[in-house]
Design a protein around this motif. Structure first.
Motif, short mmCIF file in Angstrom:
data_model
loop_
_atom_site.label_atom_id
_atom_site.label_comp_id
_atom_site.label_asym_id
_atom_site.label_seq_id
_atom_site.Cartn_x
_atom_site.Cartn_y
_atom_site.Cartn_z
N UNK A 1 -4.30 7.11 3.41
CA UNK A 1 -5.39 8.09 3.36
C UNK A 1 -4.86 9.52 3.46
N UNK A 2 -3.79 9.72 4.23
CA UNK A 2 -3.24 11.07 4.43
C UNK A 2 -1.97 11.30 3.61
N UNK A 3 -1.19 10.22 3.40
CA UNK A 3 0.09 10.37 2.71
C UNK A 3 -0.10 10.76 1.25
N UNK A 4 -1.06 10.12 0.56
CA UNK A 4 -1.28 10.40 -0.86
C UNK A 4 -1.76 11.85 -1.08
N UNK A 5 -2.80 12.34 -0.36
CA UNK A 5 -3.21 13.75 -0.54
C UNK A 5 -2.07 14.72 -0.21
N UNK A 6 -1.22 14.33 0.78
CA UNK A 6 -0.13 15.21 1.15
C UNK A 6 0.88 15.31 0.01
N UNK A 7 1.18 14.19 -0.65
CA UNK A 7 2.09 14.23 -1.79
C UNK A 7 1.50 15.04 -2.95
#
Length: 639
Positions: free
Chosen positions: A610-616
């Motif tokens: 949930x957080x890793x993808x938007x961060x990338x």
């Protein structure tokens, strides 16, 4: 060379046309009806060579009461008048009305010609002379020569020509520096050439090949060729009778009453602020909003007289009034006009234009009357200053010249004087310069400072007032470009600070109360301690105990504006320190490996997809990483 226009005036059948024919050899009665009835209906034109070498154009106007409006179309542009009175009849009704018109138009140079002297004896002629002298008392022609002539025998004509020549020599040459204006008094078609419009060029110059706009409309036509005194010319100057051959238009596209001028040089208006004299000979008092006929240049327009300071204007009184017209007209400051009653038609007054493009005014306002009085009697500098003070916007030289009907040279001199005396400010731009009155500029400064102070009090956490919102609410008369010019001025003078899309008081810093500081500290601590799995903003708000959504939004905007929080994607915010830590860990990863997968980042940060993808996706946008298939490699900022 100086150009002179001579106009005739006088009662019907008093010999005007015959006199002109004797002086010029031209019969100005062109229409079959005029030949049959022996009276002039339409305007007639001729020209004569004066002993002094000048060529004078002659406008022969009709004298019959029914054709007064045609007379008014021709008399507006003349320099010298021949007031004709027949010896066998003396002063008649149209003689009086024509003199009233001459008086209203302030045509103060002329000769009074007593015609048909061969029809009366000397005793009768002496009586007519004395009556005429008394008739002219206290008028603009009071000191004019009175010369008796006979067009049949030629007696008195040499004396008349000599008197006209002497007056012509003393007439001041018209300026050619102003904007070209030619009120159209006749339109016809010539086989093989097309539409021709004639008139007296009252200011400026016209050249063959240039484009002219037909006011008050928007049609533009090119000057194919021109004639002055029957000869083809390349350049026509103010004071000349000009026939202009226009290309690309039909005779129905232009009519008497129109004005030919350079494109965008005039501003048609339905209102005119004027200095108005109501004639003593008017049959009754003039009531507020009385419907009248207005004659200006060659135009006849219906309108109403708006009295500013009374309900009735008595005979013989002067007043500043506004003419509210039923159709637009293109005029200039200091143009003369005549007013006739609506019905029955008779000349009742006239005067000069003070403001050719005014706003609608409230009645019984002393300052309006005072402003008009100043504008009428003041210099060009006074007029420009008053106009700038009354019209709160940024003005260009072109716009001011068009609106006020002044030459560019006179306007430039006035603006230079006003800026030197700090009565006006000049904003130099890459395009056209802008001017504003010092008074208006101070009002704008007060307005923007007050607006910013109110905004800072209402929204203490915000850095500044949104620029476009500020413009649309308080400076809607300015374009975005002009508003930015104004903001640049205030910022240069350390009145405001511009910050991208917002504006603040100079060196303003958001003022935080102790309570606000504590709330902000709570928010920061929540996002710091949650590290790479931050809560939603609503969840963080609930933890601080804030109840009002608007207040919560203010705190979010502040933290984003200060860079404490960073929006990664919709609904996800990282604390700046946490985000920097994540980026640092990504950099360290690329020192060991050339690629980074979503799963590796998730494990590296001990977070979820949930957080890793938007961060990338965020690091891709910031060029920290670059997507290759399902993997990431080092972006430009890391290479």
């Amino acid at each position: 060379m100086k150009h002179i226009i001579i106009g005739t005036a006088g009662h019907v059948d008093h010999g005007k046309t015959v006199l002109v024919k004797k002086l010029t050899g031209v019969d100005t009665d062109r229409l079959k009806e005029e030949k049959e009835r022996g009276i002039s209906i339409e305007l007639g034109f001729a020209y004569m060579k004066l002993p002094g070498g000048q060529t004078a154009g002659i406008v022969d106007v009709p004298g019959h009461e029914r054709f007064i409006k045609n007379m008014l179309a021709g008399v507006g542009g003349i320099d010298l008048v021949l007031l004709v009175i027949a010896a066998d009849e003396g002063v008649m009704p149209q003689t009086r009305e024509h003199l009233e018109i001459i008086q209203l138009l302030q045509i103060d140079k002329g000769v009074v010609v007593i015609t048909k002297k061969d029809l009366v004896d000397d005793e009768w002629l002496k009586m007519v002379y004395d009556d005429t002298k008394e008739f002219l008392s206290n008028t603009v022609l009071e000191k004019a020569d009175i010369i008796a002539v006979s067009a049949v025998t030629g007696e008195g004509l040499p004396e008349l020509i000599n008197a006209v020549n002497q007056i012509a020599a003393g007439i001041e040459e018209r300026k050619t520096t102003g904007p070209a204006r030619l009120p159209v008094d006749r339109v016809f078609s010539v086989t093989g050439f097309g539409t021709v419009a004639t008139g007296t060029l009252i200011s400026g110059q016209i050249q063959t090949g240039e484009s002219l706009q037909i006011y008050p409309g928007e049609t533009v036509s090119r000057v194919r060729n021109m004639h002055v005194h029957g000869k083809k010319v390349e350049l026509a100057e103010s004071g000349q009778r000009v026939a202009v051959n226009l290309s690309g238009i039909e005779t129905d596209d232009i009519k008497r009453g129109n004005v030919l001028a350079l494109p965008a040089s005039l501003k048609p208006s339905h209102r005119l602020d004027v200095s108005f004299k109501y004639l003593s000979s008017a049959p009754k008092a003039l009531r507020h909003r009385a419907r009248v006929r207005v004659y200006l240049g060659t135009a006849e327009i219906l309108g109403r007289v708006i009295l500013f300071d009374r309900e009735e204007l008595q005979q013989g009184e002067h007043a500043y009034v506004q003419l509210q017209l039923e159709s637009p007209i293109a005029a200039a400051r200091k143009d003369h006009f005549v007013v006739r009653s609506y019905s029955p038609m008779r000349t009742v007054g006239g005067g000069t234009i003070i403001d050719p493009f005014p706003n609608k005014h409230k009645r019984y306002r002393k300052e309006i009357i005072e402003a008009l009085a100043t504008a009428e009697k003041g210099s060009a500098v006074d007029w420009v200053e008053q106009y700038l003070n009354a019209n709160a916007k940024l003005h260009t030289v072109t716009g001011l010249t068009s609106t006020l009907g002044m030459s560019k040279n006179d306007m430039a001199m006035a603006l230079t004087k006003l800026t030197e005396e700090r009565q006006a400010a000049k904003f130099a731009t890459e395009g056209e310069d802008y001017f504003v009155s010092a008074m208006v500029l101070q009002q704008w400064e007060n307005r923007i400072i007050s607006a910013l102070q109110d905004y800072h009090r209402k929204f203490p956490l915000r850095e500044g007032y949104p620029k476009e919102e500020l413009r649309s609410r308080f400076f809607s008369a300015l374009t975005a470009k002009q508003f930015q010019i104004l903001l640049n001025h205030f910022e240069k003078n350390q009145k405001i600070s511009g910050m991208g899309h917002s504006v603040a008081i100079f060196e303003y810093k958001p003022l935080l109360s102790k309570e606000m500081g504590q709330v902000l500290h709570k928010f920061e601590n929540i996002f710091l301690t949650s590290k790479f799995q931050p809560p939603s903003w609503s969840e963080a708000t609930a933890q601080t105990g804030i109840k009002r959504p608007a207040e919560s939004q203010e705190f979010l905007n502040y933290l984003l504006g200060q860079g404490k929080l960073v929006k990664i994607t919709e609904g996800i915010f990282f604390h700046r320190q946490v985000l920097d830590k994540a980026i640092s860990m990504i950099k360290e990863h690329f020192k060991q490996k050339s690629e980074l997968s979503l799963g590796e980042l998730r494990d590296l940060l001990q977070t979820s997809r949930k957080y890793a993808l938007p961060l990338l996706e965020y690091t891709d946008r910031e060029k920290i990483t670059r997507r290759v298939g399902d993997l990431r490699v080092a972006g430009k900022l890391l290479i």
